[in-house]
Design a protein around this motif. Sequence first.
Motif, PDB file in Angstrom:
ATOM      1  N   THR A   6      22.952 117.326   9.285  1.00  0.00           N
ATOM      2  CA  THR A   6      22.822 118.646   9.881  1.00  0.00           C
ATOM      3  C   THR A   6      21.379 119.088   9.739  1.00  0.00           C
ATOM      4  O   THR A   6      20.750 118.772   8.753  1.00  0.00           O
ATOM      5  CB  THR A   6      23.736 119.654   9.155  1.00  0.00           C
ATOM      6  OG1 THR A   6      25.047 119.135   9.127  1.00  0.00           O
ATOM      7  CG2 THR A   6      23.745 120.992   9.857  1.00  0.00           C
ATOM      8  N   ALA A   7      20.851 119.814  10.712  1.00  0.00           N
ATOM      9  CA  ALA A   7      19.443 120.206  10.639  1.00  0.00           C
ATOM     10  C   ALA A   7      19.267 121.698  10.786  1.00  0.00           C
ATOM     11  O   ALA A   7      19.893 122.321  11.613  1.00  0.00           O
ATOM     12  CB  ALA A   7      18.642 119.503  11.727  1.00  0.00           C
ATOM     13  N   SER A   8      18.398 122.265   9.970  1.00  0.00           N
ATOM     14  CA  SER A   8      18.011 123.659  10.161  1.00  0.00           C
ATOM     15  C   SER A   8      16.539 123.782  10.465  1.00  0.00           C
ATOM     16  O   SER A   8      16.129 124.692  11.148  1.00  0.00           O
ATOM     17  CB  SER A   8      18.354 124.495   8.939  1.00  0.00           C
ATOM     18  OG  SER A   8      17.515 124.160   7.869  1.00  0.00           O
ATOM     19  N   PHE A  20      21.660 127.743   8.441  1.00  0.00           N
ATOM     20  CA  PHE A  20      21.743 126.294   8.310  1.00  0.00           C
ATOM     21  C   PHE A  20      21.205 125.826   6.977  1.00  0.00           C
ATOM     22  O   PHE A  20      21.759 124.941   6.356  1.00  0.00           O
ATOM     23  CB  PHE A  20      20.981 125.588   9.425  1.00  0.00           C
ATOM     24  CG  PHE A  20      21.597 125.803  10.764  1.00  0.00           C
ATOM     25  CD1 PHE A  20      22.944 125.630  10.960  1.00  0.00           C
ATOM     26  CD2 PHE A  20      20.838 126.204  11.827  1.00  0.00           C
ATOM     27  CE1 PHE A  20      23.532 125.842  12.191  1.00  0.00           C
ATOM     28  CE2 PHE A  20      21.398 126.412  13.059  1.00  0.00           C
ATOM     29  CZ  PHE A  20      22.747 126.235  13.241  1.00  0.00           C
ATOM     30  N   LEU A  36      16.547 117.191   6.371  1.00  0.00           N
ATOM     31  CA  LEU A  36      16.864 117.993   7.550  1.00  0.00           C
ATOM     32  C   LEU A  36      16.025 117.579   8.746  1.00  0.00           C
ATOM     33  O   LEU A  36      16.504 117.540   9.865  1.00  0.00           O
ATOM     34  CB  LEU A  36      16.640 119.479   7.243  1.00  0.00           C
ATOM     35  CG  LEU A  36      17.596 120.069   6.221  1.00  0.00           C
ATOM     36  CD1 LEU A  36      17.166 121.481   5.857  1.00  0.00           C
ATOM     37  CD2 LEU A  36      19.016 120.058   6.718  1.00  0.00           C
ATOM     38  N   VAL A  42      23.097 117.736  14.864  1.00  0.00           N
ATOM     39  CA  VAL A  42      22.924 119.133  14.488  1.00  0.00           C
ATOM     40  C   VAL A  42      24.185 119.886  14.879  1.00  0.00           C
ATOM     41  O   VAL A  42      24.631 119.796  16.017  1.00  0.00           O
ATOM     42  CB  VAL A  42      21.706 119.759  15.215  1.00  0.00           C
ATOM     43  CG1 VAL A  42      21.528 121.206  14.804  1.00  0.00           C
ATOM     44  CG2 VAL A  42      20.451 118.955  14.958  1.00  0.00           C
ATOM     45  N   LEU A  73      16.229 120.366  21.033  1.00  0.00           N
ATOM     46  CA  LEU A  73      16.797 119.396  20.096  1.00  0.00           C
ATOM     47  C   LEU A  73      17.332 118.170  20.830  1.00  0.00           C
ATOM     48  O   LEU A  73      17.131 117.034  20.386  1.00  0.00           O
ATOM     49  CB  LEU A  73      17.913 120.045  19.270  1.00  0.00           C
ATOM     50  CG  LEU A  73      17.469 121.098  18.265  1.00  0.00           C
ATOM     51  CD1 LEU A  73      18.675 121.835  17.704  1.00  0.00           C
ATOM     52  CD2 LEU A  73      16.658 120.464  17.153  1.00  0.00           C
ATOM     53  N   ARG A  78      18.416 114.324  19.565  1.00  0.00           N
ATOM     54  CA  ARG A  78      19.428 114.716  18.583  1.00  0.00           C
ATOM     55  C   ARG A  78      20.750 115.034  19.276  1.00  0.00           C
ATOM     56  O   ARG A  78      20.770 115.543  20.388  1.00  0.00           O
ATOM     57  CB  ARG A  78      18.950 115.934  17.802  1.00  0.00           C
ATOM     58  CG  ARG A  78      17.692 115.646  17.019  1.00  0.00           C
ATOM     59  CD  ARG A  78      17.205 116.884  16.323  1.00  0.00           C
ATOM     60  NE  ARG A  78      15.857 116.738  15.884  1.00  0.00           N
ATOM     61  CZ  ARG A  78      15.488 116.028  14.820  1.00  0.00           C
ATOM     62  NH1 ARG A  78      16.394 115.402  14.101  1.00  0.00           N
ATOM     63  NH2 ARG A  78      14.223 115.945  14.480  1.00  0.00           N
ATOM     64  N   VAL A  80      23.851 117.415  19.486  1.00  0.00           N
ATOM     65  CA  VAL A  80      24.037 118.817  19.139  1.00  0.00           C
ATOM     66  C   VAL A  80      25.464 119.246  19.444  1.00  0.00           C
ATOM     67  O   VAL A  80      25.976 118.994  20.528  1.00  0.00           O
ATOM     68  CB  VAL A  80      23.049 119.724  19.916  1.00  0.00           C
ATOM     69  CG1 VAL A  80      23.236 121.180  19.506  1.00  0.00           C
ATOM     70  CG2 VAL A  80      21.613 119.281  19.690  1.00  0.00           C
TER      71      VAL A  80
END
Length: 131
Positions: A6-8, A20, A36, A42, A73, A78, A80
């Motif tokens: 998961t990315a913030s 996040f 991250l 994500v 993103l 990525r 999402v």
Amino acid sequence: TMFTKTASSMISSPMLARGFAKAAASRSPLNTREGLRNAERVVIKVGTAVVSNSNGTLALSRMGALVEQIKELRAQGREVLLVSSGAVGLGRNLLGLSKESVSDPKNVVDRQACAATGQGILVNNYNALFE
């Protein structure tokens, strides 16, 4: 699990990034900025306050900004997943029901009607914004 990354730090909105970072900090090994930054997937969870205004109408400018960030993103390669709240409130507004009647836990039928109505509104608007 399916959602292991998961990315913030990729989210430019401070409001989204704080949520996040808090969620990711409780999970290892993504409790570092480097972890991250390298996330391949994500998951973005937005609440009712992000998708609707205080009067119950859609917050199209916030939704549009969110969609633009998701597009960025995805352009980075990525995966999402967007999880959006707000369906009950939007449906309640459209159906003209009071907030009190829908918030009553015994009133399941009206809550379900609001959720079903609001979900259609959300999906249609997200689809239009992503085009």
